[in-house]
Design a protein around this motif. Structure first.
Motif, PDB file in Angstrom:
ATOM      1  N   LEU A 184       0.818  -1.215   0.000  1.00  0.00           N
ATOM      2  CA  LEU A 184       0.000   0.000   0.000  1.00  0.00           C
ATOM      3  C   LEU A 184       0.848   1.259   0.000  1.00  0.00           C
ATOM      4  CD1 LEU A 184      -2.669  -1.051   2.690  1.00  0.00           C
ATOM      5  CD2 LEU A 184      -2.941  -1.089   0.190  1.00  0.00           C
ATOM      6  N   SER A 185       0.308   2.311  -0.660  1.00  0.00           N
ATOM      7  CA  SER A 185       0.967   3.626  -0.615  1.00  0.00           C
ATOM      8  C   SER A 185       0.410   4.463   0.521  1.00  0.00           C
ATOM      9  CB  SER A 185       0.736   4.383  -1.921  1.00  0.00           C
ATOM     10  OG  SER A 185       0.766   3.524  -3.020  1.00  0.00           O
ATOM     11  N   GLY A 186      -0.807   4.105   0.984  1.00  0.00           N
ATOM     12  CA  GLY A 186      -1.407   4.860   2.077  1.00  0.00           C
ATOM     13  C   GLY A 186      -2.652   4.166   2.586  1.00  0.00           C
ATOM     14  N   ILE A 187      -3.086   4.577   3.784  1.00  0.00           N
ATOM     15  CA  ILE A 187      -4.276   3.995   4.400  1.00  0.00           C
ATOM     16  C   ILE A 187      -5.225   5.135   4.774  1.00  0.00           C
ATOM     17  CG2 ILE A 187      -5.154   2.642   6.354  1.00  0.00           C
ATOM     18  CD1 ILE A 187      -2.404   1.164   6.288  1.00  0.00           C
ATOM     19  N   ALA A 188      -6.442   5.078   4.209  1.00  0.00           N
ATOM     20  CA  ALA A 188      -7.407   6.163   4.401  1.00  0.00           C
ATOM     21  C   ALA A 188      -8.605   5.668   5.189  1.00  0.00           C
ATOM     22  CB  ALA A 188      -7.867   6.679   3.036  1.00  0.00           C
ATOM     23  N   ALA A 189      -9.158   6.543   6.033  1.00  0.00           N
ATOM     24  CA  ALA A 189     -10.400   6.202   6.738  1.00  0.00           C
ATOM     25  C   ALA A 189     -11.279   7.441   6.829  1.00  0.00           C
ATOM     26  CB  ALA A 189     -10.090   5.687   8.142  1.00  0.00           C
ATOM     27  N   THR A 190     -12.589   7.218   6.861  1.00  0.00           N
ATOM     28  CA  THR A 190     -13.519   8.335   7.054  1.00  0.00           C
ATOM     29  C   THR A 190     -13.324   8.886   8.462  1.00  0.00           C
ATOM     30  OG1 THR A 190     -15.104   7.192   5.672  1.00  0.00           O
ATOM     31  CG2 THR A 190     -15.943   9.012   6.997  1.00  0.00           C
ATOM     32  N   ALA A 191     -13.074  10.206   8.565  1.00  0.00           N
ATOM     33  CA  ALA A 191     -12.891  10.832   9.889  1.00  0.00           C
ATOM     34  C   ALA A 191     -14.107  11.678  10.254  1.00  0.00           C
ATOM     35  CB  ALA A 191     -11.629  11.683   9.872  1.00  0.00           C
ATOM     36  N   GLY A 192     -15.068  11.811   9.342  1.00  0.00           N
ATOM     37  CA  GLY A 192     -16.277  12.569   9.606  1.00  0.00           C
ATOM     38  C   GLY A 192     -16.875  13.029   8.294  1.00  0.00           C
ATOM     39  N   ASN A 230     -20.121   9.321  15.870  1.00  0.00           N
ATOM     40  CA  ASN A 230     -18.804   9.322  16.508  1.00  0.00           C
ATOM     41  C   ASN A 230     -18.268   7.916  16.792  1.00  0.00           C
ATOM     42  OD1 ASN A 230     -16.642  10.980  17.568  1.00  0.00           O
ATOM     43  ND2 ASN A 230     -17.195  10.080  19.538  1.00  0.00           N
ATOM     44  N   GLY A 231     -19.094   7.052  17.350  1.00  0.00           N
ATOM     45  CA  GLY A 231     -18.637   5.705  17.720  1.00  0.00           C
ATOM     46  C   GLY A 231     -18.073   4.956  16.523  1.00  0.00           C
ATOM     47  N   GLY A 232     -18.768   5.001  15.427  1.00  0.00           N
ATOM     48  CA  GLY A 232     -18.320   4.318  14.214  1.00  0.00           C
ATOM     49  C   GLY A 232     -17.058   4.945  13.663  1.00  0.00           C
ATOM     50  N   LEU A 233     -17.008   6.268  13.649  1.00  0.00           N
ATOM     51  CA  LEU A 233     -15.819   6.964  13.131  1.00  0.00           C
ATOM     52  C   LEU A 233     -14.582   6.550  13.909  1.00  0.00           C
ATOM     53  CD1 LEU A 233     -17.268  10.588  12.688  1.00  0.00           C
ATOM     54  CD2 LEU A 233     -16.713   8.958  10.869  1.00  0.00           C
ATOM     55  N   VAL A 234     -14.717   6.465  15.223  1.00  0.00           N
ATOM     56  CA  VAL A 234     -13.577   6.115  16.077  1.00  0.00           C
ATOM     57  C   VAL A 234     -13.075   4.707  15.736  1.00  0.00           C
ATOM     58  CG1 VAL A 234     -12.886   5.617  18.464  1.00  0.00           C
ATOM     59  CG2 VAL A 234     -14.156   7.706  17.946  1.00  0.00           C
ATOM     60  N   VAL A 235     -13.996   3.789  15.509  1.00  0.00           N
ATOM     61  CA  VAL A 235     -13.598   2.408  15.167  1.00  0.00           C
ATOM     62  C   VAL A 235     -12.753   2.399  13.888  1.00  0.00           C
ATOM     63  CG1 VAL A 235     -14.441   0.120  14.482  1.00  0.00           C
ATOM     64  CG2 VAL A 235     -15.635   1.399  16.274  1.00  0.00           C
ATOM     65  N   GLY A 236     -13.221   3.073  12.856  1.00  0.00           N
ATOM     66  CA  GLY A 236     -12.495   3.097  11.579  1.00  0.00           C
ATOM     67  C   GLY A 236     -11.162   3.808  11.703  1.00  0.00           C
ATOM     68  N   LEU A 237     -11.162   4.928  12.438  1.00  0.00           N
ATOM     69  CA  LEU A 237      -9.934   5.723  12.572  1.00  0.00           C
ATOM     70  C   LEU A 237      -8.853   4.975  13.348  1.00  0.00           C
ATOM     71  CD1 LEU A 237     -11.118   9.381  13.331  1.00  0.00           C
ATOM     72  CD2 LEU A 237      -9.931   8.537  11.309  1.00  0.00           C
ATOM     73  N   VAL A 238      -9.242   4.396  14.479  1.00  0.00           N
ATOM     74  CA  VAL A 238      -8.253   3.679  15.301  1.00  0.00           C
ATOM     75  C   VAL A 238      -7.661   2.526  14.493  1.00  0.00           C
ATOM     76  CG1 VAL A 238      -7.998   2.172  17.309  1.00  0.00           C
ATOM     77  CG2 VAL A 238      -9.220   4.326  17.535  1.00  0.00           C
ATOM     78  N   THR A 239      -8.511   1.837  13.763  1.00  0.00           N
ATOM     79  CA  THR A 239      -8.036   0.711  12.956  1.00  0.00           C
ATOM     80  C   THR A 239      -7.060   1.187  11.879  1.00  0.00           C
ATOM     81  OG1 THR A 239     -10.169  -0.328  13.329  1.00  0.00           O
ATOM     82  CG2 THR A 239      -8.805  -1.270  11.585  1.00  0.00           C
ATOM     83  N   ALA A 240      -7.448   2.238  11.159  1.00  0.00           N
ATOM     84  CA  ALA A 240      -6.593   2.741  10.070  1.00  0.00           C
ATOM     85  C   ALA A 240      -5.268   3.270  10.617  1.00  0.00           C
ATOM     86  CB  ALA A 240      -7.330   3.837   9.303  1.00  0.00           C
ATOM     87  N   LYS A 241      -5.331   3.992  11.731  1.00  0.00           N
ATOM     88  CA  LYS A 241      -4.098   4.553  12.302  1.00  0.00           C
ATOM     89  C   LYS A 241      -3.160   3.437  12.769  1.00  0.00           C
ATOM     90  CE  LYS A 241      -6.260   8.763  14.122  1.00  0.00           C
ATOM     91  NZ  LYS A 241      -6.777   9.344  15.374  1.00  0.00           N
ATOM     92  N   THR A 242      -3.745   2.403  13.383  1.00  0.00           N
ATOM     93  CA  THR A 242      -2.931   1.280  13.867  1.00  0.00           C
ATOM     94  C   THR A 242      -2.228   0.594  12.698  1.00  0.00           C
ATOM     95  OG1 THR A 242      -4.570   0.982  15.591  1.00  0.00           O
ATOM     96  CG2 THR A 242      -3.004  -0.810  15.286  1.00  0.00           C
ATOM     97  N   LEU A 243      -2.984   0.356  11.626  1.00  0.00           N
ATOM     98  CA  LEU A 243      -2.385  -0.286  10.451  1.00  0.00           C
ATOM     99  C   LEU A 243      -1.288   0.605   9.868  1.00  0.00           C
ATOM    100  CD1 LEU A 243      -5.555  -1.717   8.640  1.00  0.00           C
ATOM    101  CD2 LEU A 243      -3.821  -2.998   9.910  1.00  0.00           C
ATOM    102  N   ALA A 244      -1.561   1.916   9.808  1.00  0.00           N
ATOM    103  CA  ALA A 244      -0.585   2.855   9.238  1.00  0.00           C
ATOM    104  C   ALA A 244       0.696   2.863  10.070  1.00  0.00           C
ATOM    105  CB  ALA A 244      -1.190   4.252   9.158  1.00  0.00           C
ATOM    106  N   LEU A 245       0.527   2.828  11.384  1.00  0.00           N
ATOM    107  CA  LEU A 245       1.680   2.840  12.286  1.00  0.00           C
ATOM    108  C   LEU A 245       2.478   1.542  12.146  1.00  0.00           C
ATOM    109  CD1 LEU A 245       2.950   4.559  14.568  1.00  0.00           C
ATOM    110  CD2 LEU A 245       1.550   3.276  16.190  1.00  0.00           C
ATOM    111  N   ALA A 246       1.738   0.422  12.165  1.00  0.00           N
ATOM    112  CA  ALA A 246       2.405  -0.886  12.099  1.00  0.00           C
ATOM    113  C   ALA A 246       3.126  -1.077  10.772  1.00  0.00           C
ATOM    114  CB  ALA A 246       1.377  -1.995  12.323  1.00  0.00           C
ATOM    115  N   ALA A 247       2.499  -0.637   9.683  1.00  0.00           N
ATOM    116  CA  ALA A 247       3.093  -0.877   8.359  1.00  0.00           C
ATOM    117  C   ALA A 247       3.944   0.305   7.898  1.00  0.00           C
ATOM    118  CB  ALA A 247       1.978  -1.151   7.348  1.00  0.00           C
ATOM    119  N   ASP A 248       4.018   1.350   8.734  1.00  0.00           N
ATOM    120  CA  ASP A 248       4.779   2.552   8.404  1.00  0.00           C
ATOM    121  C   ASP A 248       4.329   3.167   7.068  1.00  0.00           C
ATOM    122  OD1 ASP A 248       6.606   4.547   8.795  1.00  0.00           O
ATOM    123  OD2 ASP A 248       8.302   3.435   7.949  1.00  0.00           O
ATOM    124  N   LYS A 249       3.012   3.428   6.994  1.00  0.00           N
ATOM    125  CA  LYS A 249       2.417   4.004   5.774  1.00  0.00           C
ATOM    126  C   LYS A 249       1.750   5.330   6.118  1.00  0.00           C
ATOM    127  CE  LYS A 249       3.243   0.325   3.294  1.00  0.00           C
ATOM    128  NZ  LYS A 249       4.193   0.348   2.179  1.00  0.00           N
TER     129      LYS A 249
END
Ligand code: KG4
Ligand code: ZN
Length: 356
Positions: free
Chosen positions: A77-85, A89-108
């Motif tokens: 992947l070149s990048g990881i995108a998630a809906t931030a709004g 709120n509850g759903g947004l947080v789920v998607g954001l935390v997941t995307a950020k974690t993947l981005a951090l782990a994969a350094d993207k």
């Protein structure tokens, strides 16, 4: 440029992989959507807590499926995108935390995408359409006309000052004892109805300010239904037909005003485009009315296929890719924005604050 997109702002859990091959040139490698309709149906609407839990339960599997179907791994992947709004709120947080974690782990790079921007840019992916174009967004949560001047440059023209159109369809269906979601039910019942039998108001029609209002129509319909109770099947059909006819008139009039107001944005002589998105665009009477208006006004229509008009991950991945191509990367501290207007300059519509 290959981007993973994650969408969890409402009642669809979705992930997709899209490759961007150039300006307004992209290809969908996978697009996995899990609708939560069954979970929300007993309540006749989206229940935020149920939505957030359902996202938590299946998002990882949906992402795995999207990557597998695309034949790519996180390292590709070149990048990881998630809906931030905007969204719940509850759903947004789920998607954001997941995307950020993947981005951090994969350094993207991580991309925080505005859901409305993703709807607005979808015609670039589906039709190769480049700005400027006028956009009509009509869904369960949003009702807006927007001028898309470029990626990241949006001018809101009209917005609803109360309910979204899809929401009004859903409430009408509920009131008449029809199923959820209401739009397709109301459309089906309207087929055998006589709209002329029940005169209903068309709020805002003819007004200079380009906004929408549905609350008065909804109230008038409720009063009509109560006055006619107990309702025969023919009454229900007539009420649905009258409601649909009123919505068609409202959409056409409000869009016509938006077309007038956006006149200056188009180079004279060049083709002018109208892009449409959102679940309500699936309504055949509304779609036909839009096509007639566009033809009369000299606009060409770009309507993505239905599965890309409604919420999906491909539009988030594509908007993320468009942003990444312009170096618009976000930090991992980007917080969810349940309210996030696309055009920060747009004045609040009088009476709004809810959906603006
Ligand atoms: O875009 P969408 O799938 O989800 C979001 O709200 O983001 O839109 C769903 C909305 C619902 O309110 C639904 O009742 C409405 O679109 N809808 C329709 C039709 N199909 C779906 N409204 C009118 N006529 C339809 N055929
Ligand atoms: Zn949407």
């Amino acid at each position: 440029m290959i981007v993973l997109g994650i969408e969890t702002s409402c009642d669809e859990t979705a992930a997709a992989v899209v490759v961007r091959e150039g300006e307004a040139n992209g290809r969908i490698l996978s697009n996995v959507v899990r609708s939560q309709l069954a979970e929300h149906r007993p309540y006749g609407g989206v229940v935020p807590e149920i939505a957030a839990r359902a996202h938590v339960e299946c998002l990882d599997t949906i992402i795995e499926a999207a990557l597998a179907e695309a034949g790519v791994g996180l390292t590709d992947l070149s990048g990881i995108a998630a809906t931030a709004g905007p969204g719940l709120n509850g759903g947004l947080v789920v998607g954001l935390v997941t995307a950020k974690t993947l981005a951090l782990a994969a350094d993207k790079p991580f991309l925080a995408v505005n859901h409305l921007e993703a709807h607005a840019l979808t015609v670039g992916l589906t039709d190769g359409r480049a700005p400027p174009y006028l956009m009509l967004l009509v869904s369960g949560g949003h009702t807006q006309t927007l001028l898309v001047e470029g990626v990241g440059r949006y001018r809101r023209i009209g917005t609803t000052i109360d309910d979204a159109i899809g929401e009004a369809f859903d409430k009408t269906a509920k009131l008449l004892g029809l199923g959820y979601p209401g739009g397709p039910e109301v459309e089906r019942w309207a087929l055998s109805g006589n709209a002329a039998r029940i005169p209903l108001p068309r709020p805002m029609v003819g007004r200079a300010e380009p906004h929408f209002s549905l609350a008065g129509l909804k109230t008038a319909l409720r009063q009509r239904a109560e006055a006619a109770a107990p309702l025969s099947a023919q009454d229900v059909s007539d009420l649905c037909a009258a409601f649909e006819a009123a919505v068609c008139d409202i959409v056409v009039d409000r869009l016509d005003r938006a077309m007038e107001l956006s006149e200056a944005a188009f180079v004279s002589g060049a083709p002018r485009w109208l892009a449409v998105a959102g679940g309500v665009a699936a309504n055949r009477s509304i779609a036909a009315a839009l096509a007639r208006l566009a033809a009369t006004r000299g606009f060409r229509l770009s309507v993505p296929p239905p599965h890309l008009c409604t919420d999906n991950g491909a539009m988030i991945a594509w908007a993320g890719a468009e942003r990444l191509a312009r170096g618009l990367v976000d930090g991992l501290d980007f917080a969810a924005r349940p309210r996030w207007p696309l055009d920060p300059e747009a004045p609040a519509a009088i009476g709004a604050g809810v959906k603006a």
